[in-house]
Scaffold this active site. Sequence first.
Site, PDB file in Angstrom:
ATOM      1  N   CYS A  50       0.826  -1.211   0.000  1.00 61.67           N
ATOM      2  CA  CYS A  50       0.000   0.000   0.000  1.00 61.67           C
ATOM      3  C   CYS A  50       0.860   1.260   0.000  1.00 61.67           C
ATOM      4  CB  CYS A  50      -0.933  -0.004   1.205  1.00 61.67           C
ATOM      5  SG  CYS A  50      -0.104  -0.158   2.795  1.00 61.67           S
ATOM      6  N   HIS A 305      -1.541   1.105   7.595  1.00 61.29           N
ATOM      7  CA  HIS A 305      -1.963   1.109   6.193  1.00 61.29           C
ATOM      8  C   HIS A 305      -1.809   2.517   5.621  1.00 61.29           C
ATOM      9  CE1 HIS A 305      -4.156   0.075   2.581  1.00 61.29           C
ATOM     10  NE2 HIS A 305      -4.995   1.072   2.795  1.00 61.29           N
TER      11      HIS A 305
END
Length: 1024
Positions: A50, A305
């Site tokens: 990510c 994330h």
Amino acid sequence: MFGDLFEEDYSSVSNNHYGKGKKLKTKTLEPSAPREFTNLSGIRNQGGTCYLNSLLQTLHFTPEFREALFSLGPEELGSLEDKDKPDAKVRIIPLQLQRLFAQLLLLDQEAASTADLTDSFGWTSNEEMRQHDVQELNRILFSALETSLVGTSGHDLINRLYHGTIVNQVVCKDCKNVSEKQEDFLDLTVAVKNVSSLEDALWNMYVEEEVFDYDNLYHCGTCDKLVKAAKSAKLRKLPPFLTVSLLRFNFDFVKCERYKETSCYTFPLRINLKPFCEQSELDDLEYMYDLFSVIIHKGGCYGGHYHVYIKDVDHLGNWQFQEDKSSPDVNLEDLQSEEEIDDPLMILKAILLQEESNQIPVDQLGQKLLKKKGVSWNKKYRKQYGPLRKFLQLHSQMFQLSSDERTVSLLKDRSLQAESDFQRSDQQTSTSESPGLNDRPSCPHWFDINDAKVQPIKEKDIEQQFQGKESAYMLFYRKSQLQRPPEARANPRYRVPCHLLNEMDAANIELQMKRAECDSTNNSFELHLHLGPHYHFFNGALHPVVSQTESMWDLTFDKRKTLGDLRQSIFQLLEFWEGDMVLSIAKFVPAGLHVYQTLDGDDLTLCETEIADGEDIFVWNGVEVGGIQIPTGSDCEPLLLNVLHLGTSSEGEESQQLVESPHVFPSNAELGTVFEALSVPEGVVLINSTASLGEESWTALAKEDLKKTFREQGLRNGSAVLIQDSNDDSSFLTKQGKWITSTNEIDWLQVKNLCQLESEEEQVKISATLNTVVFDIRTKAIKELKLMKELAENSCLRPIDRNGKLLCPVPDSYTLKEAELKPGSLLGLCPGKAPTSSQLFLFFAVGSDVQPGTEMEIIVEETVSVRGCLKIMLEKSGLSGDTWHLRKMDWCFEAGEPLCEEDATLKELMICSGDTLLLTEGKLPPLGFLKVPIWWYPPRGPWHHWHHQDQMDCTFAQGPDLAELLGVSRPFPSLPQSLDGGVQAARQALTRPPAAAQNWVFPYLACCEQRSCEQGVPLISSRS
């Protein structure tokens, strides 16, 4: 952190070239989904990439970087097709970046893949699953790209767009001499701890001076002494694109652990860098920068994330919102839809509207929410929207908090339009601007790109990333003077090279073909058409007239089409069909094919009619098949039952033999119809739901139950039904309902009297079931044989095999099933008690040549040792001495290996009841000793007259003198000097002994010097 992960790997580049006969690299069978309403493509996460996806999207939405990379043609970068050529120079990283950017611009897919790009980095699958820091990735990626572009016109790409310089100056207070040092940077790293905004951090770094005085003086080279001085830093050269890295992660030296700074840290949409620059004589527009990308980290210092907020400078995406349409007067009772009920904004607004003053303490607001919804804010909304106060702060266009943030009120007349996204202090007014949405000539288009998901957001949503566990981590600014050409607006093909345009066009055509093929596959199913004229009704169900193959047709049909379309297609297939056509759902049951439901509604699609894939469709006229009206529906589903009844002899008389025959009955038929099927006027019906004979109970039905249907009685396909004549005195059942018919020999056991006592009968038959206990059979046999009742305490039952041998006694507590006795077996009633669960019944014999029937028997505890068992067997057989040992008879009825561990118990050696042990003469050698036969081959010559011994017992500690042992004088013929290979040589000698050989046996031969048995046996040469 990344090590050599960006070393170009020429061997791992994928051959996925669009438009050149090769397919997209994908792990799924189905093609990628098309783009969503935003018309922007995301990037698939490979497991932990990510951070890479966020950075790549930022570079992609930097048009100047993207177009500079596109300007490098194959003549400079090479071609991926030439990567295997030894002399070809292929610059893989920029080539893969070009292809990725082209896919993000032009390829109609929901998310692009970075697999080829990470392969060009040399990453392994482990690296694709491991998350790294995006700030360090930015520096390493730029360094790898610069290295790859050396020798091309784009060698200064990174330097031209991102390179800036900082000058550090020290000014002497005495001589005013200035000492300076220049530093290069690609990104600015600014502090977050104890700083409230980006402007404050830059002010501390590039405006405030550090003074050297008192105990901290500066040594001036001109003055050649320690003097007072002032140290400062300034931005000397500003790049077109400014990257700012926020130091969110710090180390707590008190707790000795890392932590993430989650305090409020603001940053402007437009910033004026003039106060922080060395030269400030230029116009202010030269120092103005606009924010266009915010990389956001959600989580803690040990994981999380990344996603990114990006401004679409060229308006490539579709930036549309569905505005909230809410009435100012709304109550909780008026919220009908599920979305409105779950919308916390609407719920809180409704609660405040119910207050007279529209004002309420924040704590009471949470309590009213709990009372109205039955669930607290923390439990239902905190995870998604954060704390209640923060939620109210973020929706300042609707809610107004008091100065102490204790009460909240509703703004009725205030517009929902945000005035300004970021408020700055008076001290920073001169250094930065924050124009509102209405101050721009056109509203900026911002998107939240979270891996494969792309959503439009408003510019004011950036304010939510000022603080918290989900907060801004990297900021990207571009010079305000950088203007995009008009032809680039909403034009994704702008400046894309022709070869990539052709490649993407071909890939889009291929994707459309795959999606059409996949769509056809996913929306088509197989139907099995059973044609009525090819069937006949027999025995309660439909059966093919000829064969199943000729009676059934397979048809593949689109389930999105209507039932009328299906009927029309079948009409076209069946040219011979005349009259009405009715389509009905049919299913195969054990009795045959049965019709259930008629399909109606030609305007309905096949999905709406709930037709399943592989459905059986019966095609007929809806009335009859072969001139017979057939029953339809689940109520009259045919059941295939197993009916048991007494058969009839050839003379027509009823026999005592049960006959089982299959019969088919409708589910809704009465049980009494079974008499009609068997042509029996009346009788008793017994059912067994498990259809299992010999174990389960049978239940006799009352006469009133015969009027119930088969389904009401719980009968299913395969159920068993027993029909008995009501006038028959011979009952098939005991009082307990057990199945023990008196005419079936399979439910009998034969017991033979072996107690050597006189009785009227030597053998009787005892009725039993598999669940009958052996003790009951034994006591009943004693009673039938008319023996003394005392035998019940001192007798046992022993199976007799086909050779007449008595086997191991069966414990009284066992059932026939547990004892593995089949009905019809022959048992012997013998004197003596059966062994208990802790005892073993063993056979034993003397010697290895055992004749059948000569074995002796013994019962011992399973915990007795081998030595103890040997002693008991010797006493019972009348033998004495200590030169005996035990061997177990193997499955070939031959003597097996000796039981060497004399102190071990029989249980430890896995001796079981019924095993046979052999008493073998000869004492076992001690541990470490081996008993082997030695064959002596006498030499020919003058030694024929010497006297020899038949057998000798010898134990050697060292190499023996065999000449002395054998009573011969030296020289002994061919005496071996080495002990190696003794056993093998003995085996060879045994296989080929000469005619004049003498047999010499050494019962005990020690392993010399702790050697193995194959090394410790001295042998005499076999040479003559």
